[in-house]
Write an enzyme that holds these catalytic residues in place. Sequence first.
Site, mmCIF file in Angstrom:
data_model
loop_
_atom_site.group_PDB
_atom_site.id
_atom_site.type_symbol
_atom_site.label_atom_id
_atom_site.label_comp_id
_atom_site.label_asym_id
_atom_site.label_seq_id
_atom_site.Cartn_x
_atom_site.Cartn_y
_atom_site.Cartn_z
ATOM 1 N N ARG A 47 10.432 6.327 -6.254
ATOM 2 C CA ARG A 47 10.022 6.136 -4.623
ATOM 3 C C ARG A 47 9.725 7.261 -3.967
ATOM 4 O O ARG A 47 9.289 7.270 -2.704
ATOM 5 C CB ARG A 47 10.991 5.381 -3.839
ATOM 6 C CG ARG A 47 10.578 4.647 -2.608
ATOM 7 C CD ARG A 47 11.493 3.556 -2.047
ATOM 8 N NE ARG A 47 12.728 3.788 -2.323
ATOM 9 C CZ ARG A 47 13.570 4.663 -1.477
ATOM 10 N NH1 ARG A 47 12.907 5.470 -0.613
ATOM 11 N NH2 ARG A 47 14.836 4.824 -1.844
ATOM 12 N N TYR A 101 -13.102 -4.810 5.159
ATOM 13 C CA TYR A 101 -12.599 -5.597 4.136
ATOM 14 C C TYR A 101 -11.438 -6.701 4.957
ATOM 15 O O TYR A 101 -10.798 -6.139 5.919
ATOM 16 C CB TYR A 101 -11.706 -4.713 3.045
ATOM 17 C CG TYR A 101 -10.936 -5.342 2.371
ATOM 18 C CD1 TYR A 101 -11.580 -6.103 1.231
ATOM 19 C CD2 TYR A 101 -9.508 -5.410 2.234
ATOM 20 C CE1 TYR A 101 -10.731 -6.885 0.037
ATOM 21 C CE2 TYR A 101 -8.931 -6.160 1.264
ATOM 22 C CZ TYR A 101 -9.371 -7.027 0.395
ATOM 23 O OH TYR A 101 -8.666 -7.483 -0.647
ATOM 24 N N ASP A 171 -12.376 4.361 3.877
ATOM 25 C CA ASP A 171 -12.145 3.684 2.756
ATOM 26 C C ASP A 171 -13.257 3.634 1.706
ATOM 27 O O ASP A 171 -14.534 3.254 2.171
ATOM 28 C CB ASP A 171 -12.073 2.087 3.092
ATOM 29 C CG ASP A 171 -11.617 1.227 2.037
ATOM 30 O OD1 ASP A 171 -11.832 1.384 0.958
ATOM 31 O OD2 ASP A 171 -10.981 0.040 2.277
ATOM 32 N N LYS A 196 -9.913 -1.797 -7.876
ATOM 33 C CA LYS A 196 -11.327 -2.351 -8.141
ATOM 34 C C LYS A 196 -11.960 -1.203 -8.994
ATOM 35 O O LYS A 196 -11.624 -1.053 -9.979
ATOM 36 C CB LYS A 196 -11.955 -2.134 -6.636
ATOM 37 C CG LYS A 196 -11.326 -2.917 -5.557
ATOM 38 C CD LYS A 196 -11.337 -4.402 -5.752
ATOM 39 C CE LYS A 196 -10.318 -5.312 -5.012
ATOM 40 N NZ LYS A 196 -10.342 -5.043 -3.395
HETATM 41 C C1 LIG Z 1 -9.735 -5.038 -2.458
HETATM 42 C C2 LIG Z 1 -9.934 -4.067 -1.231
HETATM 43 C C3 LIG Z 1 -8.912 -3.523 -0.310
HETATM 44 C C4 LIG Z 1 -7.638 -4.095 -0.591
HETATM 45 O O1 LIG Z 1 -6.997 -3.611 -1.795
HETATM 46 P P1 LIG Z 1 -5.676 -4.285 -2.624
HETATM 47 O O2 LIG Z 1 -5.651 -3.353 -3.906
HETATM 48 O O3 LIG Z 1 -6.446 -5.869 -2.992
HETATM 49 O O4 LIG Z 1 -4.662 -4.418 -1.784
HETATM 50 C C5 LIG Z 1 -9.058 -2.605 0.709
HETATM 51 N N1 LIG Z 1 -10.582 -2.122 0.814
HETATM 52 C C6 LIG Z 1 -11.468 -2.552 0.240
HETATM 53 C C7 LIG Z 1 -12.945 -1.987 0.664
HETATM 54 C C8 LIG Z 1 -11.131 -3.411 -0.995
HETATM 55 O O5 LIG Z 1 -12.100 -4.099 -1.579
#
Ligand SMILES: *Cc1c(COP(=O)(O)O)cnc(C)c1O
Length: 379
Positions: A47, A101, A171, A196
Amino acid sequence: MNDNWPGLSTRCVHAGQPAATPATGACTPLHLSTAYPSGGGENIYPRYFNVLNQEVVAAKLADLEGGEAALVFASGMAAISTTLLACLNPGDHALFQRDLYGGTHQLVVQELRRWGVQVTWVADAVEAETALRPSTKLLYLETPGNPLLRCVDLAAAATLTRARGLRLVVDNTFATPILQTPLALGADIVVHSATKYLNGHSDVSAGVVVASAGLVRTVRAAAMNYGGVLDAHACAQLERGLKTLALRMERHTTNAQRLAPFLQAHPAVARVHYPGLPDSPDHAIACRQMRGFGGMLSFELRRPERVDVFLGSLRLALPALSLGGVETLVCVPARTSHKNLTPEERAAAGIAEGLVRVSVGIEDAADLERDFAGALAVV
Ligand SMILES: *Cc1c(COP(=O)(O)O)cnc(C)c1O
């Protein structure tokens, strides 16, 4: 990043990697311990984000994004929520891109406001400038965006945030550092859902924060309290996924670049959203700030009432949530990310009822074209 540094494919494989020894071999050993001898310098504990498998994958990600340091989390939302809570205080004002998102949008609406953060939704740097207040601390962007793949000019946003002393958080999930490096364009913090493309095989949940050493220290101090750490097994899996990131992004991109004009020319399709199309409203921005247009696209069926028939007729592409894996996935945003909006709100956001989002996989492009042609033929 300096010019003498190896290329992105090489860095995917080698950056952050501990030297191979006769004992470890080429791959990072999996360190499962949660207890480490104390007494030396730093205390080591999962952690605290400082066990070996976390540090190796974080070093690779920091290198790829061109940041000084990185942290890996248990999900994208753990990375995003921790970053925002670390950077904002009650009474602060923050600017968020309007089409975020869904999970991030919900975090802002349901949690950040509850913590006393004031929020204004903006489209880009121009709108952000008009929304500035003395208490504005942060601008949060996502480009290309979900599900219309709208691109926001990051250099223009960074010019504004630097001049006004705000933090710019981006992001970078859809582009990945292979196609876009926001820190090099002036952003302060990059966040990712590593669930992703970064992992890329639809089998790990993870998130990432990359920034300067100082900002990562700030986020880490909060993260040690919030506790969203990634365990060693998942770190090792993510590390393996990252080694092929450049290769995969190349194939995702060439496949999408082939599928987009095919869909655009199809009589059953009303519109295609893909920044790689020369007539896309975002083509010019994408050309300026991206090294490729990526593997995400969306398109509108002329007959939205046939969307179920379309989904049911696909043989290869899988109707599923999530994106960025090796397999082609499709989803209908009106039923997933934008399900809670009224039809009028969806229309205002540009989300057609027959909009289909495609995460184009790394299969053979000819097979994907055949699959989409077959399903479109019946609608
Ligand atoms: C999926 C996604 C998230 C969130 O991620 P998790 O791993 O599902 O918590 C944030 N931003 C974008 C652009 C995403 O596609």
